[in-house]
Design an enzyme around this catalytic site. Structure first.
Site, PDB file in Angstrom:
ATOM      1  N   GLY A  12     -48.033 -19.706  55.422  1.00 19.17           N
ATOM      2  CA  GLY A  12     -48.713 -19.001  54.923  1.00 19.17           C
ATOM      3  C   GLY A  12     -50.131 -18.624  56.281  1.00 19.17           C
ATOM      4  CG  ASN A  14     -48.676 -12.996  58.977  1.00 18.48           C
ATOM      5  OD1 ASN A  14     -49.573 -12.368  59.352  1.00 18.48           O
ATOM      6  ND2 ASN A  14     -47.525 -13.942  59.138  1.00 18.48           N
ATOM      7  CG  LEU A  81     -39.011 -16.602  54.325  1.00 16.21           C
ATOM      8  CD1 LEU A  81     -38.669 -17.844  54.304  1.00 16.21           C
ATOM      9  CD2 LEU A  81     -38.539 -14.943  55.462  1.00 16.21           C
ATOM     10  CE  LYS A  82     -35.860 -13.568  45.487  1.00 17.59           C
ATOM     11  NZ  LYS A  82     -35.947 -14.087  44.115  1.00 17.59           N
ATOM     12  CB  ILE A  84     -38.743  -6.871  46.932  1.00 19.50           C
ATOM     13  CG1 ILE A  84     -39.474  -6.018  47.973  1.00 19.50           C
ATOM     14  CG2 ILE A  84     -39.763  -8.265  47.524  1.00 19.50           C
ATOM     15  CD1 ILE A  84     -40.829  -5.050  47.827  1.00 19.50           C
ATOM     16  CG  HIS A 100     -39.653  -8.238  61.132  1.00 18.11           C
ATOM     17  ND1 HIS A 100     -39.019  -8.493  60.468  1.00 18.11           N
ATOM     18  CD2 HIS A 100     -39.543  -7.906  62.549  1.00 18.11           C
ATOM     19  CE1 HIS A 100     -37.525  -9.145  60.980  1.00 18.11           C
ATOM     20  NE2 HIS A 100     -37.593  -8.579  62.030  1.00 18.11           N
ATOM     21  CG  ASP A 141     -37.207  -5.952  57.621  1.00 14.55           C
ATOM     22  OD1 ASP A 141     -36.162  -6.693  58.232  1.00 14.55           O
ATOM     23  OD2 ASP A 141     -38.283  -6.525  57.510  1.00 14.55           O
ATOM     24  CD  GLU A 170     -46.012 -13.045  62.762  1.00 12.86           C
ATOM     25  OE1 GLU A 170     -46.282 -12.425  60.840  1.00 12.86           O
ATOM     26  OE2 GLU A 170     -45.134 -12.795  63.657  1.00 12.86           O
TER      27      GLU A 170
HETATM   28  C1  GRF Z   1     -44.512 -16.125  60.526  1.00  8.45           C
HETATM   29  O1  GRF Z   1     -43.231 -15.178  61.675  1.00  8.45           O
HETATM   30  C2  GRF Z   1     -43.458 -14.369  59.569  1.00  8.45           C
HETATM   31  O2  GRF Z   1     -43.982 -12.641  60.340  1.00  8.45           O
HETATM   32  C3  GRF Z   1     -42.387 -14.320  59.203  1.00  8.45           C
HETATM   33  O3  GRF Z   1     -42.971 -16.203  58.654  1.00  8.45           O
HETATM   34  C4  GRF Z   1     -43.302 -16.881  60.118  1.00  8.45           C
HETATM   35  C5  GRF Z   1     -44.302 -17.321  59.318  1.00  8.45           C
HETATM   36  O4  GRF Z   1     -45.490 -16.648  58.427  1.00  8.45           O
HETATM   37  N1  GRF Z   1     -41.733 -13.884  58.714  1.00  8.45           N
HETATM   38  P1  GRF Z   1     -46.683 -17.325  57.396  1.00  8.45           P
HETATM   39  O5  GRF Z   1     -47.038 -18.524  58.510  1.00  8.45           O
HETATM   40  O6  GRF Z   1     -46.001 -18.000  56.536  1.00  8.45           O
HETATM   41  O7  GRF Z   1     -47.581 -16.855  57.120  1.00  8.45           O
END
Ligand code: GRF
Length: 197
Positions: A12, A14, A81-82, A84, A100, A141, A170
């Site tokens: 998390g 991001n 990571l799914k 949708i 991404h 994507d 990101e």
């Molecule tokens: C990031 O590189 C994101 O793009 C990928 O998972 C990594 C960790 O993201 N999908 P976060 O720290 O959970 O936001």
């Protein structure tokens, strides 16, 4: 203020960047709910640390219900990571944003997520990679691109070092894209996203 719902699967960082952006007012929005398909995702703890509703839910019908109950205007997939379903895409057409960790259309789609993206970049011998923020459509994507930013691949990079440098980018372009969405600065025309900054 735009009501934001964030879907996560992992650490998390991001999500944290989005929360921080809302709190320092660079994002004219509020994170109302964080939903994770992984019960142990640290991102759920990040939400709780900021008194934000944090929900473990895997069923997409229930996720849609939670988004509706919270009157969510913008859905952000932040390390979710799914893939949708078309149902969720249709419910929130051009109101779902994904981050991404590559320059789409390179190193993306089925099988390219997390570290696998950066290992693919290194194995290919690419000199430049980066991150992409895009609206989500029915594909993996493949939706209209909002922002991209490049990151140089260094000769001594391994996937972890490269991932760390891309992650910073990101956070930067995800928060900027969400900020522009919240200020109605984005116009989607087919595959093109026009920024009225
Ligand atoms: C990031 O590189 C994101 O793009 C990928 O998972 C990594 C960790 O993201 N999908 P976060 O720290 O959970 O936001």
């Amino acid at each position: 203020m735009v009501k934001i719902g964030v879907l996560i699967s992992g650490g998390g960082t991001n999500l944290q960047a989005i929360i921080d952006g809302c709190e320092n007012n660079t994002i004219k929005g509020n994170v109302k709910v964080v939903i994770s398909n992984k019960e142990d995702a640290y991102g759920l703890q990040r939400a709780k640390n900021h008194d934000i509703k944090a929900i473990f839910e895997k069923e997409e019908d229930k996720i849609i219900q939670i988004l509706k109950e919270n009157e969510i205007d913008l859905v952000v997939l932040a390390g979710y990571l799914k893939i949708i379903s078309p149902k969720l895409v249709n419910e929130y057409r051009n109101r779902i944003i994904n981050i991404h960790p590559s320059l789409i259309p390179a190193f993306c789609g089925k099988g390219y997520y997390g570290e696998k993206v950066h290992q693919g970049v290194i194995d290919y011998g690419a000199k430049v990679t980066g991150a992409t923020v895009h609206f989500v459509d029915e594909g993996a994507d493949t939706g209209p691109i909002i922002m991209q930013k490049t990151v140089e691949v260094k000769q001594d990079d391994d996937s972890k070092k490269l991932a760390a440098r891309v992650l910073k980018v990101e956070h930067e372009i995800l928060t900027k894209s969400i900020s522009m969405f919240c200020e109605n600065k984005l116009t989607v025309d087919g595959r093109r996203v026009y920024i009225n900054d």
